[in-house]
Design an enzyme around this catalytic site. Structure first.
Site, PDB file in Angstrom:
ATOM      1  N   SER A  22       0.825  -1.204   0.000  1.00  0.00           N
ATOM      2  CA  SER A  22       0.000   0.000   0.000  1.00  0.00           C
ATOM      3  C   SER A  22       0.863   1.261   0.000  1.00  0.00           C
ATOM      4  O   SER A  22       1.738   1.408  -0.835  1.00  0.00           O
ATOM      5  CB  SER A  22      -0.928  -0.058   1.211  1.00  0.00           C
ATOM      6  OG  SER A  22      -1.800   1.018   1.205  1.00  0.00           O
ATOM      7  N   ASP A  42      -8.521  -3.474  -6.458  1.00  0.00           N
ATOM      8  CA  ASP A  42      -8.480  -4.369  -5.301  1.00  0.00           C
ATOM      9  C   ASP A  42      -9.315  -3.825  -4.155  1.00  0.00           C
ATOM     10  O   ASP A  42      -9.019  -4.081  -2.998  1.00  0.00           O
ATOM     11  CB  ASP A  42      -7.040  -4.621  -4.867  1.00  0.00           C
ATOM     12  CG  ASP A  42      -6.384  -3.381  -4.284  1.00  0.00           C
ATOM     13  OD1 ASP A  42      -7.028  -2.322  -4.264  1.00  0.00           O
ATOM     14  OD2 ASP A  42      -5.234  -3.483  -3.841  1.00  0.00           O
ATOM     15  N   HIS A  55      -7.491  -5.418  -0.911  1.00  0.00           N
ATOM     16  CA  HIS A  55      -6.275  -4.651  -0.657  1.00  0.00           C
ATOM     17  C   HIS A  55      -5.441  -5.193   0.510  1.00  0.00           C
ATOM     18  O   HIS A  55      -4.228  -5.335   0.386  1.00  0.00           O
ATOM     19  CB  HIS A  55      -6.662  -3.201  -0.381  1.00  0.00           C
ATOM     20  CG  HIS A  55      -5.509  -2.264  -0.361  1.00  0.00           C
ATOM     21  ND1 HIS A  55      -4.664  -2.111  -1.429  1.00  0.00           N
ATOM     22  CD2 HIS A  55      -5.033  -1.448   0.605  1.00  0.00           C
ATOM     23  CE1 HIS A  55      -3.734  -1.227  -1.131  1.00  0.00           C
ATOM     24  NE2 HIS A  55      -3.934  -0.818   0.106  1.00  0.00           N
TER      25      HIS A  55
END
Lengths: 695, 677
Positions: free
Chosen positions: A271, A597, A650
């Site tokens: 991320s 995602d 994610h």
């Protein structure tokens, strides 16, 4: 005889519990019996009772009343007791259950760690894990009196119990200083160090734990695995200024490199950690006052590959709406938790404002704003994802019909009918009103920022700092009136509604595209985390992976409306959740979705690896190889799989076995080619081709 | 009859209705109905009766749970300052914790701080285990709640043990130390080790970037921590990083207990050339270390370690023992427990690092010992306190007439312990042949080496009667040859004649202060900080245990008591002054004499300071483990000690603290030790 038996039984039963009923019947039977078989009756202990029945009745009534009064608490206690006992019983059973018991019919998938261990893989390259935003724990080192007793306790991550106990105190400690973006006076909240920083976000909610556990199977431990935890609220350069996090990471990598027989490290950022590590790679080679002074070639010497998981290279549209109205769905986890504390009708408005206030003090939020402007994200009329079909069922149908088309060429006009008549304008990141989002661009007017100035108006809600208080109603209406904002103008919009925040953040971050990368201004650290304004380090052997999930609708652009109330305690804009699209399901609840995602759209995650850095170009002068590995989302097949071993979401992707296997193979020495090169499910290549970026 | 019924039943409408009905159709039908009705009632009441016991239980549990939750709720809803308020109401205003006090004085974090935890206080977690330890990945095996000891004791022992031969991991098991400050802030929930010190340092501005816990696996030998985990390299790199990121301010190192020896080893290692050492160069310590503040340092070893290795009977070196009684019932399983503990601790090389060093020269021979005229009967007083001295004057004379046989570290029988050396008949055990009498006993799985000794060996050991610090080593070599063979590679217990002898370049001498030179760092300061005023184990009276099955053949003779009230001999143990674990002699001698001034052990003349802290038990329950404690671990919560540490960390020198602070006769005792300097 039967009646006698019955009667005797009645006598032996101590009639305390139910005297009013029992007594009556025993009277009747008794008198009847006495006439025939007195002798039997005499034997029974009931004789006494019969003799003193008047007295007894009274007594019993009184006694019977006492338990009556207890009844309610009694049964409550009984209930609780029952529940506790069963709970404990189950707990004992659970604990005494053999560990490897599997349910019949449930075939557990072999974990990649066990599988690769059997293949004979062992730990080779040291591994560095770089957590993303919100997943890392933060703990208190110094606080105001209201946070007494919380020293070195987690404020962020863990059970979040303090959020519930003292919400305002918690918010105060989680915010940073408005002006500097650093600690407010007398408050020190620091990142938890070590693997515990981000193995679990909350009890039972893994982040890195699964990867760590699998890596440990092939021999990894703390001496060859490191979690580069940092305070994710700060801007990247400030983590160095305040905590020397970048220096620590550098020293740690050097140490791991030397201690493990001069083997290069494999970095696994997730991320926002992706942008953080990009910043690190520039920082470490830059000369000392601003950089780490590692010298050119540091990355080439120390880093084997960077395996970006769910990368946010080009930002996330979600953040724009979050900064504007705190209304995105999960970047700010606080919001997901908030409804439990503050009822949304009574205090909800305040909650939102508090969340805005806190998250606007975090520079890192601003770092996630979409980068690259209209070139990447599309303008009023086009966007790279145009023609994306959201509805999975429809998509399948389409593919089927396309297939048909190729077979029967004469049904081409039928296909036309299916094609979306009015393409979704993803480029309009924020549009006010549903019709605005669909209007042709010629009917839209750009918003003129001149003449709209912030006015300080005395308001009753000054303790909540959101800068909206300082804006006049007219400016707000002007902003909202039939306007649509693209990735470029949305930054202007945010700049307008939150000038102080943007002023602070723009000292640290930049969102543009570089014309000339050799311009000396690009040696400033504010460009380091933007892949479109930096060159990759000089490291031809470096491998860059983009690993991300696909197949989940991901927020891409928003339909907004003015909120009706004129109260100052209100965020003036909100997502128009009534706006639903009928065409192909891309618009739901005021949000346009694309593939991704769940948090990061494919274009942001994949573009750099698919095009921006592919081959030798100006962003990648030494020609580091890039690999694109997409993981098609598969929801968990059954309840026992928890968050799924094939998830593409994610955060849940960190438990995706295919991804873990890829990471482990690379850590054990494999190259990208040996993994199988690119693995693509989405339309990323054609989307990337549509983007007209000079390379 | 029906009238009666009606009168009683009228209370319940339903019943009265039924009664009315019954009035209408009398006789047979009436009877039938009554039957049905009563059967129903009977069932009901039977139900009631059957449920009654269970009912009550549930009710009771429910009540307790509810009350518990209610109290818990109250406790959680209680303002955080409430306990403090109560304490203040009872005992008067509390003194400010040192952190707050010094913050008010304006002290600021200056030198980065490195903590080096000691033995047993550091947490260990599982990274790879056998089948039985499924689900314990990265869970603490040592430290924390010790939940696994209770659940699967044998599995736990298996995972905590090391390999007999190598002293490293057994195959298929990887247990590693926890890293970071959490490694040793609390040993068990609520039982602080470093937490108080950390909290106080944080008050003046310390945080993770300026504090570092040098956690290591305390079970393995010091050099092996580098071989297996590269722990020494990590410490080196972290210290370098902290000095670099804190404007070149040198670090203040605070080792505790065995950490003192570990850090001594580190200082030699870091300057030694590369293959064996860290290759930092000969001025690394001078460049990076401001001060080493040793807390309760067993520089010269601990007598306790001997009894621990000899019969697993010391009191806290193996905390496992304190925990064991709860798991395995003493009477039923005790023999096995002790053997298991012994087997486990004997695989830990680190316990051997604390065997008394320096032999008879330091610890005393058959007829003398440095502390021989120590009085256990009364509390030791500060030297200039004349009142107390006068009070105890008479006793002084009494006890001074008779010296204590501290030099005889282990004696078999109380009479032997106290007899003049000329009257003891000893037969040498060293050449005794070990019998093999019960080698094929039922307890082969428990490995303690005692099985190999046989009755002959045991008798020989007991016949030698008295062991001093010097002959103790031979004893241990005799009873546990394999263990000592492993340990001899890593540790040495002698005194060097010539420190320049090239053999002293080997790492096994690095943790023995009597066989190494301090680094060349004239500006460095070495502190020895320890508690005094608690009776500390110094010598033991042993007996041969009666049973002849596979039992540990020796045990402390707990029946041996001194004659007088204030005798130093209690329960088979001679005690002396110290911090409950480490005698003063061991913790203070090096700073009092061995390193004082420029000596051959301290060629560059590093300044040494002795800071003793007189033990004062907690005055009431609310103080917990006390703010003036001198006990080995509890001293980490001693306010005076914390204040000293913070002052030095904030930049003060030893002189500014006030130099030495001495309560015991450590200087006098040191004088008696005839060590060439």
């Amino acid at each position: 005889m039967a009646s006698i038996l019955r009667f005797r039984k009645l006598c032996y039963v101590e009639p305390v519990s139910k005297p009013s009923l029992g007594f009556e019947s025993f009277e009747s039977s008794k008198t009847g019996l006495k006439e025939d078989k007195g002798s039997v009756v005499d034997d029974s202990p009931c004789v006494d009772v019969s003799l003193t029945k008047e007295v007894q009745t009274d007594k019993k009534r009184r006694r019977s009343k006492e338990p009556r009064e207890w009844r309610c608490i009694d049964s409550c206690c009984w209930m609780i007791g029952c529940l506790c006992t069963t709970w404990w019983l189950l707990l004992v059973l659970y604990h005494s259950m053999p560990m490897n018991m599997t349910l019949p019919g449930y075939q557990a998938v072999e974990s990649p760690g066990a599988k690769l261990k059997k293949e004979g893989l062992t730990a080779f390259h040291p591994v560095i894990l770089v957590p993303g935003i919100v997943t890392g724990g933060l703990e208190l080192w110094e606080g105001k009196p209201c946070a007494e007793g919380l020293f070195r306790k987690r404020l962020w991550g863990g059970s979040f119990s303090e959020l519930f106990k003292r919400p305002l105190c918690w918010l105060e400690h989680m915010s940073l200083d408005n002006e500097t973006g650093l600690d407010p006076p007398d408050i020190r909240v620091r990142a938890v160090p070590g693997l515990v920083a981000a193995d679990y976000f909350a009890p039972g909610y893994f982040v890195w734990a699964v990867i760590i556990e699998n890596l440990a199977r092939i021999g990894y431990e703390e001496k060859n695995m490191h979690m580069a935890a940092y305070d994710w609220r700060l801007s990247f350069q400030n983590t160095e200024v305040r905590d020397q996090s970048l220096s620590r990471l550098k020293s740690k990598i050097e140490l791991l490199f030397v201690n493990n027989g001069y083997k290069k490290v494999v970095v696994v950022p997730h991320s926002m950690g992706v942008a953080y590590f990009l910043h690190f790679m520039k920082w470490v080679e830059a000369p000392p006052p601003m950089g780490g002074g590692g010298g050119l070639g540091w990355c080439a010497k120390h880093i084997k590959s960077v395996m970006n998981i769910g990368p946010t290279f080009l930002g996330v549209p979600k953040v724009a709406s979050n900064l504007l109205s705190a209304e995105t769905k999960d970047i700010a986890m606080a919001r997901a938790m908030a409804p439990g504390i503050f009822d949304s009708h009574v205090l909800g408005i305040q909650t939102l404002q508090h969340v805005i206030r806190v998250s606007r003090s975090w520079d890192s939020m601003v770092s996630l704003l979409p980068k690259g402007g209209e070139t990447i994200w599309g303008n009023l009329d086009w966007s790279p994802e145009e023609g994306f079909i959201c509805d999975q069922a429809k998509k399948n149908y389409f593919q089927a019909s396309k297939h048909n088309v190729s077979q029967q060429t004469n049904t081409s006009d039928g296909k036309q009918g299916f094609r979306i008549e009015e393409p979704v304008h993803y480029g309009r990141l924020i549009s006010f009103g549903k019709e605005t989002s669909q209007l042709p661009s010629s009917e839209l007017q750009p918003f003129d920022y001149k003449g709209h100035e912030h006015i300080n108006k005395k308001s009753s809600c000054q303790e909540v700092w959101t800068e909206y208080d300082e804006m006049s109603r007219e400016s707000l209406e002007e902003i909202a009136d039939k306007k649509a904002y693209t990735a470029k103008s949305v930054i202007d919009l945010i700049r307008f509604v939150a000038p102080k925040m943007m002023h602070r953040a723009e000292g640290h971050l930049s969102y543009g595209i570089a014309e000339n990368l050799d311009d000396p201004k690009y040696s400033h650290y504010k460009y380091w985390s933007n892949p479109l304004e930096t060159k990759l380090p000089e490291a031809p052997d470096l491998e860059i992976y983009c690993l991300y999930g696909v197949g989940i609708p991901t927020e891409r652009s928003y339909v907004y409306k003015m909120s009706s109330s004129d109260n100052c305690k209100h965020v003036p804009f909100r997502i128009d959740s009534s706006a639903d699209g009928s065409d192909n399901g891309c618009l739901k609840g005021g949000v346009h979705f694309v593939d991704g995602d769940e948090s990061v759209p494919v274009i942001s995650a994949g573009f750099m690896c698919a095009k921006g850095w592919r081959g030798k170009n100006r962003f990648n002068p030494s020609g580091s190889t890039t690999y694109l590995r997409e993981y098609q989302h598969k929801p968990p097949a059954n309840y026992f799989e928890g968050r799924g071993v094939g998830s593409g979401a994610h955060v849940d992707i960190m438990g995706n076995f295919a991804l873990i296997e890829d990471v482990m193979r690379v850590a054990a020495g494999a190259t990208g080619e040996e993994l199988g090169g690119d693995k693509i499910h989405s339309d990323i290549l054609s989307m990337a081709a549509r983007i007209n970026l000079p390379l | 009859m029906s009238m009666l019924r009606r009168r009683k039943g009228s209370e319940i409408e339903k019943d009265s209705k039924l009664n009315l009905k019954e009035d209408e159709n009398l006789d047979g039908e009436d009877e039938n109905k009554r039957k049905v009705k009563e059967e129903k009632k009977k069932k009901k009441e039977e139900n009631k009766k059957k449920w009654n016991c269970f009912d009550n239980c549930c009710w009771f549990i429910g009540l307790i749970c509810s009350v518990w939750w209610f109290l818990l709720f109250l406790y959680n809803a209680m303002p955080a300052s409430f306990p403090q308020y109560v304490t203040e109401a009872i005992t008067g205003p509390l003194p400010d914790p040192p952190g707050v006090k010094l913050q008010k004085e304006g002290l600021k974090a200056k030198h980065p701080v490195v903590f080096v935890p000691g033995i047993v206080t550091g947490g260990l977690e599982l990274w790879e285990g056998h089948q039985c330890a499924d689900g314990l990945f990265r869970k603490r095996l040592w430290g924390g709640t010790f939940g696994e000891v209770y659940k699967r004791p044998l599995c736990w022992v298996e995972h905590m043990s090391l390999d007999n031969e190598t002293g490293l991991d057994p195959s298929g098991i990887r247990v590693r130390s926890v890293t970071g400050l959490v490694a040793a802030d609390y040993f068990a929930p609520g039982y602080f080790v470093w937490a108080v010190l950390i909290a106080n340092l944080a008050r003046i501005g310390y945080e993770e970037k300026t504090m570092y816990m040098a956690a290591y696996d305390w079970r393995i030998s010091f050099q092996n921590t580098e071989v297996r985990d590269q722990t020494l390299s990590r410490i080196k790199s972290n210290i370098e990083l902290m000095v670099a990121t804190n404007n070149g301010n040198k670090v203040v190192v605070i080792p505790h207990s065995m950490g003192v020896l570990y850090f001594l080893h580190f200082m030699k290692w870091v300057e030694a050339p590369a293959p064996m050492g860290g290759g930092g160069g000969s001025d690394w310590c001078a460049k990076h270390i401001k001060a080493v503040m040793n807390i309760g340092g067993p520089f010269l070893g601990v007598p306790k370690a001997v009894s621990g290795l000899f019969s697993a009977e010391a009191k806290d070196v193996a905390v496992a023992r304190a925990i064991a009684p709860g798991v395995l019932d003493k009477d039923l399983f005790r023999l096995q427990t002790l053997q298991h503990v012994m087997r486990m601790t004997r695989t830990w090389d680190s316990t051997m690092s604390m065997i008394p060093k320096g032999g008879d020269t330091i610890w005393g021979g058959l007829d003398w010992s440095p502390e021989e005229y120590y009085e256990c009967s009364h509390k030791r007083h500060k030297h200039n306190d004349t009142d107390l001295a006068a009070d105890k004057g008479t006793e002084h004379v009494d006890s001074q007439t008779k010296s204590l046989p501290y030099g005889r570290m282990i004696s078999f029988g109380k009479d032997v312990a106290e007899a003049p050396s000329s009257k003891i008949e000893r037969t040498d055990f060293r050449d005794a042949i070990k019998g093999n009498n019960y080698a094929n006993g039922s307890c082969n799985d428990v490995w303690t080496e005692y099985q190999d000794m046989g009755i002959g060996g045991i008798k020989a050991v007991a016949d030698y009667k008295v062991y001093t610090a010097g002959s103790l080593l031979d004893l241990l070599h005799f009873v546990a040859p394999k263990m000592m063979k492993r340990g001899d590679v890593h540790f040495s217990y002698g005194i060097a004649d010539d420190l320049d002898d090239p053999k002293y370049k080997h790492y096994k001498y690095w943790s023995n202060p009597l066989e190494t030179k301090l680094p060349n760092a004239p500006d460095m300061e070495i502190y020895s900080m320890y508690g005094v005023g608690i009776p500390t184990e110094r010598a033991y009276v042993y007996k041969v245990s009666a049973t002849s099955d596979c039992y540990i053949p020796f045990q402390i003779d707990t029946s041996a008591e001194g004659e007088t009230e204030g005798s130093c001999l209690k329960g088979g143990v001679f005690t002396t002054d110290g911090d409950e674990t480490v005698p003063v002699l061991s913790s203070g001698f090096m700073c009092a004499k061995g390193w004082r001034g420029q000596t051959r052990f301290n060629p560059s003349g590093i300044q040494t300071y002795i800071r003793e802290y007189d033990h004062a038990p907690p005055s009431n329950l609310l103080e917990g483990r006390g703010t003036q404690s001198g006990a080995h671990v509890d001293i980490m919560g001693n306010f005076a000690l914390i204040e000293d540490v913070i002052r030095v960390a904030a930049g003060a020198t030893g002189e500014e603290l006030g130099g030495d602070q001495v309560y015991t006769d450590i200087f006098k005792w040191s004088q008696k030790i005839d060590l060439q300097l």
